[in-house]
Each structure stands twice: as C-alpha cells, then as structure tokens.
Design a protein around this motif. Structure first.
Motif, PDB file in Angstrom:
ATOM      1  N   UNK A  57       0.876  -1.180   0.000  1.00  0.00           N
ATOM      2  CA  UNK A  57       0.000   0.000   0.000  1.00  0.00           C
ATOM      3  C   UNK A  57       0.910   1.226   0.000  1.00  0.00           C
ATOM      4  N   UNK A  58       0.884   1.996  -1.095  1.00  0.00           N
ATOM      5  CA  UNK A  58       1.779   3.150  -1.174  1.00  0.00           C
ATOM      6  C   UNK A  58       1.347   4.265  -0.215  1.00  0.00           C
ATOM      7  N   UNK A  59       2.315   5.103   0.131  1.00  0.00           N
ATOM      8  CA  UNK A  59       2.007   6.297   0.922  1.00  0.00           C
ATOM      9  C   UNK A  59       1.133   7.218   0.071  1.00  0.00           C
ATOM     10  N   UNK A  60       0.288   8.042   0.692  1.00  0.00           N
ATOM     11  CA  UNK A  60      -0.609   8.919  -0.079  1.00  0.00           C
ATOM     12  C   UNK A  60       0.112   9.789  -1.113  1.00  0.00           C
ATOM     13  N   UNK A  61       1.266  10.366  -0.769  1.00  0.00           N
ATOM     14  CA  UNK A  61       1.987  11.208  -1.728  1.00  0.00           C
ATOM     15  C   UNK A  61       2.465  10.404  -2.929  1.00  0.00           C
ATOM     16  N   UNK A  62       2.954   9.200  -2.680  1.00  0.00           N
ATOM     17  CA  UNK A  62       3.400   8.336  -3.776  1.00  0.00           C
ATOM     18  C   UNK A  62       2.218   7.960  -4.659  1.00  0.00           C
ATOM     19  N   UNK A  63       1.082   7.687  -4.040  1.00  0.00           N
ATOM     20  CA  UNK A  63      -0.117   7.338  -4.792  1.00  0.00           C
ATOM     21  C   UNK A  63      -0.576   8.502  -5.670  1.00  0.00           C
ATOM     22  N   UNK A  64      -0.495   9.721  -5.139  1.00  0.00           N
ATOM     23  CA  UNK A  64      -0.876  10.903  -5.923  1.00  0.00           C
ATOM     24  C   UNK A  64       0.047  11.092  -7.127  1.00  0.00           C
ATOM     25  N   UNK A  65       1.347  10.893  -6.924  1.00  0.00           N
ATOM     26  CA  UNK A  65       2.285  11.010  -8.052  1.00  0.00           C
ATOM     27  C   UNK A  65       1.983   9.966  -9.122  1.00  0.00           C
ATOM     28  N   UNK A  66       1.692   8.735  -8.688  1.00  0.00           N
ATOM     29  CA  UNK A  66       1.334   7.677  -9.643  1.00  0.00           C
ATOM     30  C   UNK A  66       0.079   8.050 -10.421  1.00  0.00           C
ATOM     31  N   UNK A  67      -0.903   8.578  -9.707  1.00  0.00           N
ATOM     32  CA  UNK A  67      -2.166   8.940 -10.358  1.00  0.00           C
ATOM     33  C   UNK A  67      -1.950  10.016 -11.408  1.00  0.00           C
ATOM     34  N   UNK A  68      -1.113  10.993 -11.103  1.00  0.00           N
ATOM     35  CA  UNK A  68      -0.830  12.061 -12.049  1.00  0.00           C
ATOM     36  C   UNK A  68      -0.220  11.497 -13.328  1.00  0.00           C
ATOM     37  N   UNK A  69       0.779  10.644 -13.178  1.00  0.00           N
ATOM     38  CA  UNK A  69       1.439  10.035 -14.336  1.00  0.00           C
ATOM     39  C   UNK A  69       0.462   9.163 -15.122  1.00  0.00           C
ATOM     40  N   UNK A  70      -0.307   8.334 -14.422  1.00  0.00           N
ATOM     41  CA  UNK A  70      -1.249   7.433 -15.098  1.00  0.00           C
ATOM     42  C   UNK A  70      -2.356   8.195 -15.802  1.00  0.00           C
ATOM     43  N   UNK A  71      -2.838   9.256 -15.187  1.00  0.00           N
ATOM     44  CA  UNK A  71      -3.901  10.048 -15.806  1.00  0.00           C
ATOM     45  C   UNK A  71      -3.398  10.716 -17.077  1.00  0.00           C
ATOM     46  N   UNK A  72      -2.164  11.238 -17.034  1.00  0.00           N
ATOM     47  CA  UNK A  72      -1.604  11.850 -18.237  1.00  0.00           C
ATOM     48  C   UNK A  72      -1.486  10.818 -19.356  1.00  0.00           C
ATOM     49  N   UNK A  73      -1.003   9.627 -19.031  1.00  0.00           N
ATOM     50  CA  UNK A  73      -0.875   8.570 -20.035  1.00  0.00           C
ATOM     51  C   UNK A  73      -2.239   8.200 -20.625  1.00  0.00           C
ATOM     52  N   UNK A  74      -3.265   8.139 -19.778  1.00  0.00           N
ATOM     53  CA  UNK A  74      -4.619   7.822 -20.253  1.00  0.00           C
ATOM     54  C   UNK A  74      -5.126   8.895 -21.207  1.00  0.00           C
ATOM     55  N   UNK A  75      -4.877  10.150 -20.883  1.00  0.00           N
ATOM     56  CA  UNK A  75      -5.339  11.255 -21.732  1.00  0.00           C
ATOM     57  C   UNK A  75      -4.624  11.225 -23.073  1.00  0.00           C
ATOM     58  N   UNK A  76      -3.324  10.959 -23.067  1.00  0.00           N
ATOM     59  CA  UNK A  76      -2.565  10.865 -24.323  1.00  0.00           C
ATOM     60  C   UNK A  76      -3.122   9.732 -25.184  1.00  0.00           C
ATOM     61  N   UNK A  77      -3.392   8.567 -24.562  1.00  0.00           N
ATOM     62  CA  UNK A  77      -3.963   7.436 -25.322  1.00  0.00           C
ATOM     63  C   UNK A  77      -5.348   7.787 -25.880  1.00  0.00           C
ATOM     64  N   UNK A  78      -6.170   8.450 -25.075  1.00  0.00           N
ATOM     65  CA  UNK A  78      -7.510   8.844 -25.547  1.00  0.00           C
ATOM     66  C   UNK A  78      -7.398   9.800 -26.722  1.00  0.00           C
TER      67      UNK A  78
END
Length: 184
Positions: free
Chosen positions: A124-145
């Motif tokens: 279970x990642x720390x909240x800050x690490x989870x937020x950084x992951x979400x930012x990167x993953x969301x950007x990748x999803x938007x680029x794919x879309x």
C-alpha cells in the motif's frame, strides 16, 4: 425479547469486506465461527463505527480486495486501530466448482482465508506516492484517448474520401479540420 449481547473483549475477530461503490458486504469470524454477516452503506467511518459497536473490546483483523476504491478504506481502518490488509483479487483461493459469486460469499471467503492465515497483503503506497502515480497514469490515459480520437477522426475522413495518404501522418488539429471543410 432482548437480544443477548456477546462479550468480545480480548477476542480476535476476522472481517472480510467485499467493497462496492454503494455498499460493503461484511462477514465476521470469531473463534472459527461466522458470527455476523451484513451489508452496510459504503462508508469507511461507518464501517469502523459498526465494528466498534458490534465487537467492542475485540482485536479486529480485516481484509478486502484491491480495486477501484483504492486504499482510502485501508488507511481509515489502520488509523482507527484495526489491523487491515489489502489483497490481490487473484490470490483469493476458490474451488474449481465454485463459480457463483455473490457479495456475501466473497466477503466470507476473505474472512475465512484471513482467519486461516492464507492471505498475503499487497504493498500500500504512501498517499503522496499514490498521488504522483495517479498524475502520471492520468496523463498517459489522456494521451492514449487523444491518439484514439485522432485515429477515429482520420478513419471518418478516409471513409468520406476527405483525406489522402500524404495527409494521414499529419496531426488532427482544428485548423486542419477547418481546411478540410473548406472553411480556411
């Protein structure tokens, strides 16, 4: 008729939680026996209050499957003094002939396997690490879309004969679409 209230002080209870958007299916095992099965509103604070009210004085161990809900429930449980693990859904043992899935059945499997010590927690990642992951993953999803949408537009332009082979490699921009429509 008054209900007999069982004293759980000093006992260990095992809670399997099947998490959904609106509800939690909960199965509780104490001393190898299922002592409670409920479906409650999906609220981490509500679940903590429910467990504290029904199992006052008990040492509580809980488990739920990793999924859409993230780790917020886990963090609330841990902050409230409840031992909690999040498990990979694929690691939950199922019998080959057990194809029927219901929320209470799933929560029972979690509680039974937690009680038997057969579940392994995922990281279970720390909240800050989870937020950084979400930012990167969301950007990748938007680029794919964006790429998918550009390909869909190009496909429609090909379908109607509005785009040639040379133009296929060009980016689809508002300016380019206006040019194709004869507006520029």
């Amino acid at each position: 008729m008054n209900a007999v209230r069982i004293d759980y002080r000093g006992k260990i209870i095992y809670v399997g939680i099947d998490v959904h958007k609106r509800t939690y299916a909960v199965t509780v095992i104490c001393e190898g026996l299922i002592v409670k099965r409920d479906t409650i509103a999906a609220s981490p604070a509500g679940l903590v209050a429910y467990l504290r009210r029904c199992f006052s004085g008990a040492r509580i161990h809980s488990a739920y499957e990793a999924g859409f809900s993230g780790f917020a429930l886990h963090r609330v449980l841990v902050r409230s003094g409840i031992e909690s693990i999040v498990v990979n859904a694929a690691s939950i043992e199922t019998a080959a002939n057990d194809r029927v899935k219901t929320d209470l059945r799933d929560s029972r499997k979690l509680a039974e396997q937690l009680h038997a010590g057969r579940l392994r927690a995922i990281y279970v990642p720390e909240p800050q690490q989870e937020l950084r992951r979400q930012l990167t993953r969301t950007r990748e999803q938007i680029v794919r879309q964006r790429t998918r949408l550009a390909n869909q537009i190009k496909s429609k332009l090909h379908y109607f004969g509005l785009i040639g082979e040379v133009v296929t490699d060009q980016a689809i921009t508002n300016r380019r679409l206006n040019q194709l429509e004869g507006l520029d």
